[in-house]
Design a protein around this motif. Structure first.
Motif, PDB file in Angstrom:
ATOM      1  N   ALA A  88      -2.343   0.463   7.646  1.00  0.00           N
ATOM      2  CA  ALA A  88      -2.957   1.265   6.585  1.00  0.00           C
ATOM      3  C   ALA A  88      -2.847   0.566   5.237  1.00  0.00           C
ATOM      4  CB  ALA A  88      -2.304   2.647   6.533  1.00  0.00           C
ATOM      5  N   LEU A  89      -1.690  -0.037   4.963  1.00  0.00           N
ATOM      6  CA  LEU A  89      -1.504  -0.754   3.695  1.00  0.00           C
ATOM      7  C   LEU A  89      -2.426  -1.961   3.586  1.00  0.00           C
ATOM      8  CD1 LEU A  89       2.360  -0.613   3.223  1.00  0.00           C
ATOM      9  CD2 LEU A  89       0.638   0.328   1.666  1.00  0.00           C
ATOM     10  N   ALA A  90      -2.599  -2.686   4.674  1.00  0.00           N
ATOM     11  CA  ALA A  90      -3.464  -3.870   4.642  1.00  0.00           C
ATOM     12  C   ALA A  90      -4.895  -3.482   4.274  1.00  0.00           C
ATOM     13  CB  ALA A  90      -3.428  -4.593   5.982  1.00  0.00           C
ATOM     14  N   THR A  91      -5.418  -2.452   4.894  1.00  0.00           N
ATOM     15  CA  THR A  91      -6.799  -2.053   4.586  1.00  0.00           C
ATOM     16  C   THR A  91      -6.889  -1.400   3.208  1.00  0.00           C
ATOM     17  OG1 THR A  91      -6.555   0.032   5.798  1.00  0.00           O
ATOM     18  CG2 THR A  91      -7.493  -1.824   6.998  1.00  0.00           C
ATOM     19  N   MET A  92      -5.878  -0.615   2.843  1.00  0.00           N
ATOM     20  CA  MET A  92      -5.894   0.025   1.529  1.00  0.00           C
ATOM     21  C   MET A  92      -5.822  -1.007   0.418  1.00  0.00           C
ATOM     22  SD  MET A  92      -4.044   1.028  -1.380  1.00  0.00           S
ATOM     23  CE  MET A  92      -2.300   1.128  -1.095  1.00  0.00           C
ATOM     24  N   GLN A  93      -4.912  -1.977   0.554  1.00  0.00           N
ATOM     25  CA  GLN A  93      -4.772  -2.961  -0.508  1.00  0.00           C
ATOM     26  C   GLN A  93      -5.977  -3.890  -0.607  1.00  0.00           C
ATOM     27  OE1 GLN A  93      -0.766  -4.574   0.041  1.00  0.00           O
ATOM     28  NE2 GLN A  93      -0.029  -3.150  -1.503  1.00  0.00           N
ATOM     29  N   ALA A  94      -6.612  -4.190   0.508  1.00  0.00           N
ATOM     30  CA  ALA A  94      -7.842  -4.998   0.458  1.00  0.00           C
ATOM     31  C   ALA A  94      -8.943  -4.232  -0.265  1.00  0.00           C
ATOM     32  CB  ALA A  94      -8.279  -5.378   1.866  1.00  0.00           C
ATOM     33  N   TYR A  98       8.570   4.842  -1.448  1.00  0.00           N
ATOM     34  CA  TYR A  98       8.555   6.051  -0.626  1.00  0.00           C
ATOM     35  C   TYR A  98       9.300   5.782   0.665  1.00  0.00           C
ATOM     36  CZ  TYR A  98       4.650   3.158   0.789  1.00  0.00           C
ATOM     37  OH  TYR A  98       3.879   2.082   1.136  1.00  0.00           O
ATOM     38  N   ARG A  99       9.505   6.839   1.442  1.00  0.00           N
ATOM     39  CA  ARG A  99      10.161   6.726   2.750  1.00  0.00           C
ATOM     40  C   ARG A  99       9.163   7.064   3.854  1.00  0.00           C
ATOM     41  NH1 ARG A  99      16.206   7.415   2.842  1.00  0.00           N
ATOM     42  NH2 ARG A  99      16.715   6.966   0.705  1.00  0.00           N
ATOM     43  N   ILE A 100       9.341   6.387   4.983  1.00  0.00           N
ATOM     44  CA  ILE A 100       8.550   6.698   6.167  1.00  0.00           C
ATOM     45  C   ILE A 100       9.505   6.978   7.324  1.00  0.00           C
ATOM     46  CG2 ILE A 100       6.625   5.262   5.400  1.00  0.00           C
ATOM     47  CD1 ILE A 100       7.485   3.295   7.693  1.00  0.00           C
ATOM     48  N   ASP A 101       8.979   7.610   8.355  1.00  0.00           N
ATOM     49  CA  ASP A 101       9.779   7.870   9.556  1.00  0.00           C
ATOM     50  C   ASP A 101       9.900   6.603  10.390  1.00  0.00           C
ATOM     51  OD1 ASP A 101      10.247  10.619   9.118  1.00  0.00           O
ATOM     52  OD2 ASP A 101       8.255  11.098   9.874  1.00  0.00           O
ATOM     53  N   ALA A 102      11.043   6.440  11.046  1.00  0.00           N
ATOM     54  CA  ALA A 102      11.245   5.295  11.949  1.00  0.00           C
ATOM     55  C   ALA A 102      10.159   5.326  13.023  1.00  0.00           C
ATOM     56  CB  ALA A 102      12.621   5.385  12.590  1.00  0.00           C
ATOM     57  N   GLY A 103       9.693   4.163  13.387  1.00  0.00           N
ATOM     58  CA  GLY A 103       8.667   4.045  14.414  1.00  0.00           C
ATOM     59  C   GLY A 103       7.245   4.057  13.882  1.00  0.00           C
ATOM     60  N   ARG A 104       7.064   4.225  12.578  1.00  0.00           N
ATOM     61  CA  ARG A 104       5.715   4.264  11.995  1.00  0.00           C
ATOM     62  C   ARG A 104       5.394   3.002  11.198  1.00  0.00           C
ATOM     63  NH1 ARG A 104       3.545   9.968  10.451  1.00  0.00           N
ATOM     64  NH2 ARG A 104       1.715   8.994  11.386  1.00  0.00           N
ATOM     65  N   GLU A 105       6.246   1.980  11.344  1.00  0.00           N
ATOM     66  CA  GLU A 105       6.078   0.757  10.560  1.00  0.00           C
ATOM     67  C   GLU A 105       4.734   0.082  10.816  1.00  0.00           C
ATOM     68  OE1 GLU A 105      10.442   1.514  11.210  1.00  0.00           O
ATOM     69  OE2 GLU A 105       8.717   1.428  12.528  1.00  0.00           O
ATOM     70  N   ALA A 106       4.336  -0.032  12.074  1.00  0.00           N
ATOM     71  CA  ALA A 106       3.070  -0.700  12.400  1.00  0.00           C
ATOM     72  C   ALA A 106       1.880   0.068  11.834  1.00  0.00           C
ATOM     73  CB  ALA A 106       2.926  -0.867  13.912  1.00  0.00           C
ATOM     74  N   TYR A 156      -0.555   8.977   2.604  1.00  0.00           N
ATOM     75  CA  TYR A 156       0.247  10.194   2.411  1.00  0.00           C
ATOM     76  C   TYR A 156       0.659  10.794   3.750  1.00  0.00           C
ATOM     77  CZ  TYR A 156      -1.150   9.857  -2.461  1.00  0.00           C
ATOM     78  OH  TYR A 156      -1.335   9.409  -3.747  1.00  0.00           O
ATOM     79  N   GLU A 157      -0.157  10.617   4.755  1.00  0.00           N
ATOM     80  CA  GLU A 157       0.133  11.158   6.090  1.00  0.00           C
ATOM     81  C   GLU A 157       1.269  10.400   6.789  1.00  0.00           C
ATOM     82  OE1 GLU A 157      -3.616  11.028   8.118  1.00  0.00           O
ATOM     83  OE2 GLU A 157      -4.601  12.033   6.440  1.00  0.00           O
ATOM     84  N   LEU A 158       1.592   9.213   6.314  1.00  0.00           N
ATOM     85  CA  LEU A 158       2.631   8.398   6.937  1.00  0.00           C
ATOM     86  C   LEU A 158       4.002   8.560   6.292  1.00  0.00           C
ATOM     87  CD1 LEU A 158       0.479   5.189   7.445  1.00  0.00           C
ATOM     88  CD2 LEU A 158       1.187   6.843   9.194  1.00  0.00           C
ATOM     89  N   LEU A 159       4.085   9.339   5.243  1.00  0.00           N
ATOM     90  CA  LEU A 159       5.361   9.544   4.563  1.00  0.00           C
ATOM     91  C   LEU A 159       6.294  10.393   5.410  1.00  0.00           C
ATOM     92  CD1 LEU A 159       4.150  10.364   0.940  1.00  0.00           C
ATOM     93  CD2 LEU A 159       4.817   8.142   1.884  1.00  0.00           C
ATOM     94  N   ALA A 160       7.591  10.140   5.274  1.00  0.00           N
ATOM     95  CA  ALA A 160       8.589  10.979   5.936  1.00  0.00           C
ATOM     96  C   ALA A 160       8.511  12.380   5.349  1.00  0.00           C
ATOM     97  CB  ALA A 160       9.986  10.389   5.743  1.00  0.00           C
ATOM     98  N   GLU A 161       8.873  13.363   6.135  1.00  0.00           N
ATOM     99  CA  GLU A 161       8.859  14.742   5.664  1.00  0.00           C
ATOM    100  C   GLU A 161       9.741  14.865   4.422  1.00  0.00           C
ATOM    101  OE1 GLU A 161      10.046  19.197   7.195  1.00  0.00           O
ATOM    102  OE2 GLU A 161       9.523  17.675   8.694  1.00  0.00           O
TER     103      GLU A 161
END
Length: 97
Positions: free
Chosen positions: A24-30, A11-19, A79-84
């Motif tokens: 979110a990925l760390a907690t989701m994957q755990a 998927y794609r995310i907007d620049a500046g949302r990497e952190a 889903y909230e972190l995805l680029a438009e």
């Protein structure tokens, strides 16, 4: 012998949302690992830093895993972190034979 499936979700995310995404990925994957026993990895596309990919290998119960993956991604706000206009694309692969 049971078929083992490898999942790739990109998927794609907007620049500046990497952190935000990494947290979110760390907690989701755990959480997903605790529920399914499947550990995930995260990668970022080399030539397009807005494209990210999760991979999950060796899944034996396709239906249970997909339900868990979707619910965990939703619960942890991925889903909230995805680029438009972007969505989570899922690909499934198995070993030949």
């Amino acid at each position: 012998m049971a078929v083992r499936i490898d999942y790739f979700v990109y998927y794609r995310i907007d620049a500046g949302r990497e952190a935000e995404l990494l947290a979110a990925l760390a907690t989701m994957q755990a959480s997903l690992h605790a529920a399914t026993g499947i550990a995930g990895r995260v990668r970022r596309r080399l030539d397009d830093p807005s494209t990210w990919m999760e991979s999950y290998e060796g899944v034996s119960d396709q239906y249970e895993f997909e339900i868990e993956l979707g619910s965990h991604a939703f619960r942890h706000g991925l889903y909230e972190l995805l680029a438009e206009g972007s969505r989570r694309h899922m690909e499934r692969f198995r070993a030949p034979g």
